[in-house]
Design a protein around this motif. Structure first.
Motif, PDB file in Angstrom:
ATOM      1  N   THR A  79       2.285   1.658  -3.439  1.00 55.87           N
ATOM      2  CA  THR A  79       1.253   2.131  -4.375  1.00 55.87           C
ATOM      3  C   THR A  79       1.055   3.646  -4.247  1.00 55.87           C
ATOM      4  O   THR A  79       0.979   4.370  -5.235  1.00 55.87           O
ATOM      5  CB  THR A  79      -0.074   1.393  -4.083  1.00 55.87           C
ATOM      6  OG1 THR A  79       0.144  -0.005  -4.245  1.00 55.87           O
ATOM      7  CG2 THR A  79      -1.174   1.855  -5.014  1.00 55.87           C
TER       8      THR A  79
ATOM      9  N   GLU B 218       1.902  -4.221  -9.059  1.00 57.57           N
ATOM     10  CA  GLU B 218       1.712  -5.653  -8.823  1.00 57.57           C
ATOM     11  C   GLU B 218       2.432  -6.080  -7.543  1.00 57.57           C
ATOM     12  O   GLU B 218       3.458  -5.489  -7.181  1.00 57.57           O
ATOM     13  CB  GLU B 218       2.241  -6.466 -10.018  1.00 57.57           C
ATOM     14  CG  GLU B 218       3.748  -6.624 -10.080  1.00 57.57           C
ATOM     15  CD  GLU B 218       4.503  -5.402 -10.611  1.00 57.57           C
ATOM     16  OE1 GLU B 218       5.731  -5.508 -10.773  1.00 57.57           O
ATOM     17  OE2 GLU B 218       3.874  -4.353 -10.839  1.00 57.57           O
TER      18      GLU B 218
ATOM     19  N   GLU C 282       0.846  -1.209   0.000  1.00 57.78           N
ATOM     20  CA  GLU C 282       0.000   0.000   0.000  1.00 57.78           C
ATOM     21  C   GLU C 282       0.883   1.262   0.000  1.00 57.78           C
ATOM     22  O   GLU C 282       0.609   2.230  -0.723  1.00 57.78           O
ATOM     23  CB  GLU C 282      -0.908  -0.021   1.234  1.00 57.78           C
ATOM     24  CG  GLU C 282      -1.636   1.274   1.545  1.00 57.78           C
ATOM     25  CD  GLU C 282      -2.722   1.608   0.528  1.00 57.78           C
ATOM     26  OE1 GLU C 282      -3.108   0.700  -0.238  1.00 57.78           O
ATOM     27  OE2 GLU C 282      -3.161   2.773   0.487  1.00 57.78           O
TER      28      GLU C 282
ATOM     29  N   HIS D 149       0.259   4.965  -8.469  1.00 65.53           N
ATOM     30  CA  HIS D 149      -0.584   4.083  -9.278  1.00 65.53           C
ATOM     31  C   HIS D 149      -0.492   2.673  -8.717  1.00 65.53           C
ATOM     32  O   HIS D 149       0.403   2.364  -7.919  1.00 65.53           O
ATOM     33  CB  HIS D 149      -0.140   4.095 -10.747  1.00 65.53           C
ATOM     34  CG  HIS D 149       1.302   3.733 -10.955  1.00 65.53           C
ATOM     35  ND1 HIS D 149       1.779   2.448 -10.870  1.00 65.53           N
ATOM     36  CD2 HIS D 149       2.384   4.527 -11.217  1.00 65.53           C
ATOM     37  CE1 HIS D 149       3.083   2.446 -11.080  1.00 65.53           C
ATOM     38  NE2 HIS D 149       3.481   3.690 -11.285  1.00 65.53           N
ATOM     39  N   ASP D 150      -1.409   1.842  -9.131  1.00 64.43           N
ATOM     40  CA  ASP D 150      -1.393   0.448  -8.665  1.00 64.43           C
ATOM     41  C   ASP D 150      -0.107  -0.237  -9.106  1.00 64.43           C
ATOM     42  O   ASP D 150       0.462   0.076 -10.159  1.00 64.43           O
ATOM     43  CB  ASP D 150      -2.593  -0.323  -9.235  1.00 64.43           C
ATOM     44  CG  ASP D 150      -3.884   0.050  -8.524  1.00 64.43           C
ATOM     45  OD1 ASP D 150      -3.790   0.634  -7.427  1.00 64.43           O
ATOM     46  OD2 ASP D 150      -4.960  -0.220  -9.074  1.00 64.43           O
TER      47      ASP D 150
END
Lengths: 262, 135
Positions: free
Chosen positions: A94, A102, A91, A99-100
């Motif tokens: 991110t 993997e 988290e 941005h997200d």
């Protein structure tokens, strides 16, 4: 996705309370620094998850030793704690990337074998002591150093969440040591130097060789970590082992010689 | 760090307060089984170093005065480190080893399989893990 147990410490939530929004704080970070911080948290997600495997060993060892139920339960919780830590670090990555991202790949694991242990029970005890009383105490020294220097509210919140669990993980080791019968203390004392040297070597190799410092963002310098590790040997481990009735003279000898690990 | 001693050690030991075994018992004979099985280790092992300072060859509870720690010599300390290598092999993985991996994962494809590769800790080889197709 990194799975978190609904029966874990926070009922399936990753943290005790939501992390601060911190959008303004993040926007103010130099983009290059922000990317590097994100990389560090992303990678720490992988290493936190790997330690869940270590706690699976600790949990099994305590169960097979017939340890107190509260200690067995805490070790079981610690497995999920490390999953939560991995999710928390992801988290953080991110947010810093913006941005997200993997999840990191699973890392290969290894563990001590203690081939010279007297028997399986002694080996199990060494697993608990090595992972909890030693490794997690070193982790607390690292986190205390990181927390003390950071000015970032977001990093402080994340480190605080990690510390809340790591304290329990370390206490598990000290609680276990306090239950070791007097008849076995001499043999356990015999192992203190090897356990400490090999674990400190891991810390030196993994957390004190970097050349940068982002102390205000919760990433301490190599020098600060090295100093904290040495101090925790002198002020927590040695007096701690003595506190639970172990013989620490060899450990003191090694400590006074500068704590060489090679 | 002094605060950590109380937070971790004292509070930790207190979790099992009431266990009979937490009471420091009378001095016990030092067991040197590891040294007995391996005479070459006997002269250099922690038990030898611990026992060297104790004329009664006993483990002293912390509440009692302990014999002074023997003076360290380069040889005695080297022996302790060498002994550590032989009997404890490796330490547990640390959770805070992120510093070693500043680079994001690189991927490689070998024989149709894709792997994520991270440079494992310093002085060690890169680790490549097969990617989970579900991710």
């Amino acid at each position: 996705m990194i799975s978190v147990s609904p029966s874990g410490r926070w009922g399936g939530r990753v943290t005790s309370r939501p992390l601060p929004d911190a959008r303004d704080e993040l926007d103010a970070i130099d983009p290059v620094v922000r990317e590097r911080l994100a990389d560090i948290w992303w990678t720490q997600s992988a290493t936190e998850l790997r330690v869940a495997t270590s706690f699976a060993v600790v949990h099994r060892s305590l169960r097979e030793l017939g340890a107190e139920a509260s200690l067995v339960a805490l070790a079981e919780r610690a497995i999920d704690d490390e999953h939560r830590h991995a999710a928390l670090c992801l988290e953080m990555a991110t947010r810093l990337y913006g941005h997200d991202v993997e999840p990191p790949p699973l890392l290969p694991t290894r563990q001590p074998h203690h081939r010279e242990a007297l028997d399986e029970d002694e080996r199990r005890a060494l697993y608990v002591i090595g992972q909890c009383a030693l490794n997690e105490t070193f982790a607390n020294a690292y986190l205390s150093t990181a927390y003390g220097a950071t000015k970032s509210p977001l990093a402080r919140a994340a480190i605080n969440e990690l510390m809340r669990d790591e304290i329990d993980h370390s206490r598990l080791g000290w609680a276990f040591l306090a239950t070791i019968p007097a008849s076995k203390r001499a043999r356990i004392s015999d192992w203190l130097v090897p356990l400490t040297i090999t674990n400190l070597r891991e810390w030196h190799e993994s957390a004190t060789t970097h050349t940068y410092s982002y102390e205000s963002h919760g990433i301490p310098s190599a020098d600060a970590v090295r100093e904290a590790l040495g101090e925790v040997v002198r002020t927590v481990l040695i007096p701690g082992f003595a506190h639970v009735g172990l013989d620490v003279r060899a450990l003191e000898l090694w400590s006074r010689a500068g704590m060489p690990t090679r | 760090m002094h605060k950590l001693f109380h937070t971790l050690v004292v509070s930790g030991a207190a979790l099992v307060q009431g266990c009979a075994s937490t009471q420091v018992a009378a001095a016990q004979p030092v067991e040197t089984a590891r040294a007995e099985r391996s005479p070459s280790v006997a002269a250099t092992s922690p038990s030898a170093a611990n026992a060297a300072a104790s004329p009664t060859n006993t483990v002293s509870p912390p509440v009692e005065p302990r014999a002074a720690t023997p003076a360290a010599t380069p040889g005695s300390v080297q022996a302790l480190v060498a002994d550590a290598r032989s009997c404890a092999d490796v330490g547990w993985h640390t959770t805070k080893s992120a510093h070693m991996w500043i680079e994001r994962a690189q991927t490689v494809t070998v024989e149709g399989h894709t792997y994520s590769c991270l440079p494992e800790e310093a002085n060690r080889t890169p680790r490549c893990c097969r990617q989970d197709p579900a991710r």
